[in-house]
Write an enzyme that holds these catalytic residues in place. Sequence first.
Site, PDB file in Angstrom:
ATOM      1  N   GLY A  36       0.453  -1.334   0.268  1.00  0.00           N
ATOM      2  CA  GLY A  36      -0.310  -0.055  -0.032  1.00  0.00           C
ATOM      3  C   GLY A  36       1.080   1.414   0.321  1.00  0.00           C
ATOM      4  N   LEU A  37       0.422   2.465  -0.122  1.00  0.00           N
ATOM      5  CA  LEU A  37       0.934   3.777  -0.258  1.00  0.00           C
ATOM      6  C   LEU A  37       1.594   4.003   1.164  1.00  0.00           C
ATOM      7  CD1 LEU A  37       1.086   6.396  -0.974  1.00  0.00           C
ATOM      8  CD2 LEU A  37      -1.112   7.042   0.492  1.00  0.00           C
ATOM      9  N   SER A  93      -6.092   7.738  11.546  1.00  0.00           N
ATOM     10  CA  SER A  93      -6.473   8.562  10.622  1.00  0.00           C
ATOM     11  C   SER A  93      -7.001   9.861  11.054  1.00  0.00           C
ATOM     12  CB  SER A  93      -7.395   7.604   9.816  1.00  0.00           C
ATOM     13  OG  SER A  93      -8.226   8.819   8.474  1.00  0.00           O
ATOM     14  N   SER A  94      -6.993  10.989  10.523  1.00  0.00           N
ATOM     15  CA  SER A  94      -7.651  12.183  10.942  1.00  0.00           C
ATOM     16  C   SER A  94      -8.949  12.169  10.720  1.00  0.00           C
ATOM     17  CB  SER A  94      -6.978  13.529  10.451  1.00  0.00           C
ATOM     18  OG  SER A  94      -6.797  13.553   9.715  1.00  0.00           O
ATOM     19  N   CYS A  95      -9.893  10.992  10.144  1.00  0.00           N
ATOM     20  CA  CYS A  95     -11.457  10.916  10.129  1.00  0.00           C
ATOM     21  C   CYS A  95     -11.693  10.308  11.580  1.00  0.00           C
ATOM     22  CB  CYS A  95     -11.768  10.032   9.160  1.00  0.00           C
ATOM     23  SG  CYS A  95     -11.411   8.850   9.211  1.00  0.00           S
ATOM     24  N   TYR A 147     -15.156   3.440   8.787  1.00  0.00           N
ATOM     25  CA  TYR A 147     -13.798   3.463   7.798  1.00  0.00           C
ATOM     26  C   TYR A 147     -12.920   3.495   9.956  1.00  0.00           C
ATOM     27  CZ  TYR A 147      -9.397   3.966   6.886  1.00  0.00           C
ATOM     28  OH  TYR A 147      -7.358   4.495   7.018  1.00  0.00           O
ATOM     29  N   LYS A 201     -10.771   2.017  12.929  1.00  0.00           N
ATOM     30  CA  LYS A 201      -9.733   2.777  13.132  1.00  0.00           C
ATOM     31  C   LYS A 201      -9.686   3.163  14.850  1.00  0.00           C
ATOM     32  CE  LYS A 201      -7.742   2.755  10.069  1.00  0.00           C
ATOM     33  NZ  LYS A 201      -5.888   1.747   9.839  1.00  0.00           N
ATOM     34  N   HIS A 236      -8.640   9.017  -3.254  1.00  0.00           N
ATOM     35  CA  HIS A 236      -8.439  10.078  -2.581  1.00  0.00           C
ATOM     36  C   HIS A 236      -8.608  11.509  -3.834  1.00  0.00           C
ATOM     37  CE1 HIS A 236      -7.455   7.460   0.928  1.00  0.00           C
ATOM     38  NE2 HIS A 236      -8.582   8.611   1.288  1.00  0.00           N
TER      39      HIS A 236
HETATM   40  P1  GDP Z   1     -11.516  12.912   2.741  1.00  0.00           P
HETATM   41  O1  GDP Z   1     -10.802  13.959   4.219  1.00  0.00           O
HETATM   42  O2  GDP Z   1     -11.738  12.187   4.041  1.00  0.00           O
HETATM   43  O3  GDP Z   1     -12.652  13.625   2.230  1.00  0.00           O
HETATM   44  O4  GDP Z   1     -11.421  12.329   1.889  1.00  0.00           O
HETATM   45  P2  GDP Z   1     -11.567  12.595  -0.234  1.00  0.00           P
HETATM   46  O5  GDP Z   1      -9.770  12.712  -0.381  1.00  0.00           O
HETATM   47  O6  GDP Z   1     -11.501  11.855  -0.699  1.00  0.00           O
HETATM   48  O7  GDP Z   1     -11.732  14.346  -0.086  1.00  0.00           O
HETATM   49  C1  GDP Z   1     -11.635  15.264  -0.101  1.00  0.00           C
HETATM   50  C2  GDP Z   1     -11.967  16.325  -0.566  1.00  0.00           C
HETATM   51  O8  GDP Z   1     -12.170  16.444  -2.024  1.00  0.00           O
HETATM   52  C3  GDP Z   1     -13.996  16.200  -0.640  1.00  0.00           C
HETATM   53  O9  GDP Z   1     -14.505  17.338  -0.454  1.00  0.00           O
HETATM   54  C4  GDP Z   1     -13.979  16.081  -1.658  1.00  0.00           C
HETATM   55  O10 GDP Z   1     -15.075  16.645  -2.069  1.00  0.00           O
HETATM   56  C5  GDP Z   1     -13.447  16.243  -2.744  1.00  0.00           C
HETATM   57  N1  GDP Z   1     -12.986  16.063  -4.417  1.00  0.00           N
HETATM   58  C6  GDP Z   1     -12.695  17.038  -5.127  1.00  0.00           C
HETATM   59  N2  GDP Z   1     -12.990  16.247  -6.182  1.00  0.00           N
HETATM   60  C7  GDP Z   1     -12.510  14.703  -5.530  1.00  0.00           C
HETATM   61  C8  GDP Z   1     -12.388  13.694  -6.735  1.00  0.00           C
HETATM   62  O11 GDP Z   1     -12.134  13.691  -8.168  1.00  0.00           O
HETATM   63  N3  GDP Z   1     -12.586  12.144  -5.588  1.00  0.00           N
HETATM   64  C9  GDP Z   1     -11.938  13.037  -4.288  1.00  0.00           C
HETATM   65  N4  GDP Z   1     -11.756  11.441  -3.213  1.00  0.00           N
HETATM   66  N5  GDP Z   1     -12.688  13.752  -3.449  1.00  0.00           N
HETATM   67  C10 GDP Z   1     -13.010  14.764  -4.134  1.00  0.00           C
END
Ligand code: GDP
Length: 309
Positions: free
Chosen positions: A14-15, A108-110, A137, A141, A180
């Site tokens: 993984g990453l 995770s920060s979530c 998730y 965690k 992400h």
């Molecule tokens: P989060 O931090 O758990 O919300 O993880 P994400 O990386 O999936 O999303 C971060 C933010 O980026 C959210 O507000 C999404 O709506 C926004 N976002 C914008 N474009 C994209 C996309 O193409 N993919 C994802 N995953 N998020 C996006």
Amino acid sequence: MQKDSRIFVAGHRGLVGSAIVRALGAEGHTGVLTRTRAQCDLTDQAAVAALFEAERPQYVFLAAARVGGIHANDVYPAEFIRDNLVIQTNVIHAAWKAGVEKLLFLGSSCIYPKFAPQPLREEYLLSGALEPTNQWYAVAKIAGIKMCQAYRRQYGFSAISLMPTNLYGPGDNFDAESSHVLPALMGRFHAAKAAGQPEVTVWGSGTPRREFLHVDDLASACLHLMREYDAEEIVNVGTGQDVSIAELAEMVAREVGYQGRIVFDPSRPDGTPRKLLDVSRLTALGWRPRIGLREGIAATYRWFREQGA
Ligand code: GDP
């Protein structure tokens, strides 16, 4: 950790796990142990127990998890809660039983409440309701953190938990739907540039704020805390700085060289409005990030192109 210590990195493809393996290699560790899913399925309790009995690792980095972006979390809630609970329970329990000296668990920060004050301090854990899109998730965690703390209290097991912010870097998932935001946008701008598309869509309003840490910095923090930290309190790992999704999109577009328009799709979820970590505990433990966001995006884009994109 000695240079010849037996160190198991769970999730090495993984990453995060791949970055930890790189960092251990760069520091001359010779006893790094990895297993592919075909060799040892971490959701299989008996297989995990047998692996620990046979190999007797001294240190464990638990970086194996089912992960994904905001869309994947929303669509696969059962897999996100089940796989993460099962993997971490199997590995933490087997590690303790087999006499592992120290285990590092990655959260995770979530895990923090959706509307917690910012920046997020470690003590805000369980002080409010979670963000609904990634609650499955997050609950898994949180159970992992509590399991590490319980095993420390009841059995004296040296298990520590780190809470990384949003991560990115080489080895990330660039799939448009399940990834992400940072790799998703990089892939989308790259494809749009190649196809000469006049506009690229970014999900949500563009106003949520996120903090991004290069995964090589996270790996460096993991090695540092495996050596220097041994207590039950969780430790945030981040940069202490965030950007809006709109700012991030501009930065990625500039790096990729995409000059078309950026439009937002408000029918897609924004998720948590802001997720900025307070990193004072980590700073006090003597660690700071080295890779700035602009530099990290450039390095990740170089890696992405080397993959033949
Ligand atoms: P989060 O931090 O758990 O919300 O993880 P994400 O990386 O999936 O999303 C971060 C933010 O980026 C959210 O507000 C999404 O709506 C926004 N976002 C914008 N474009 C994209 C996309 O193409 N993919 C994802 N995953 N998020 C996006």
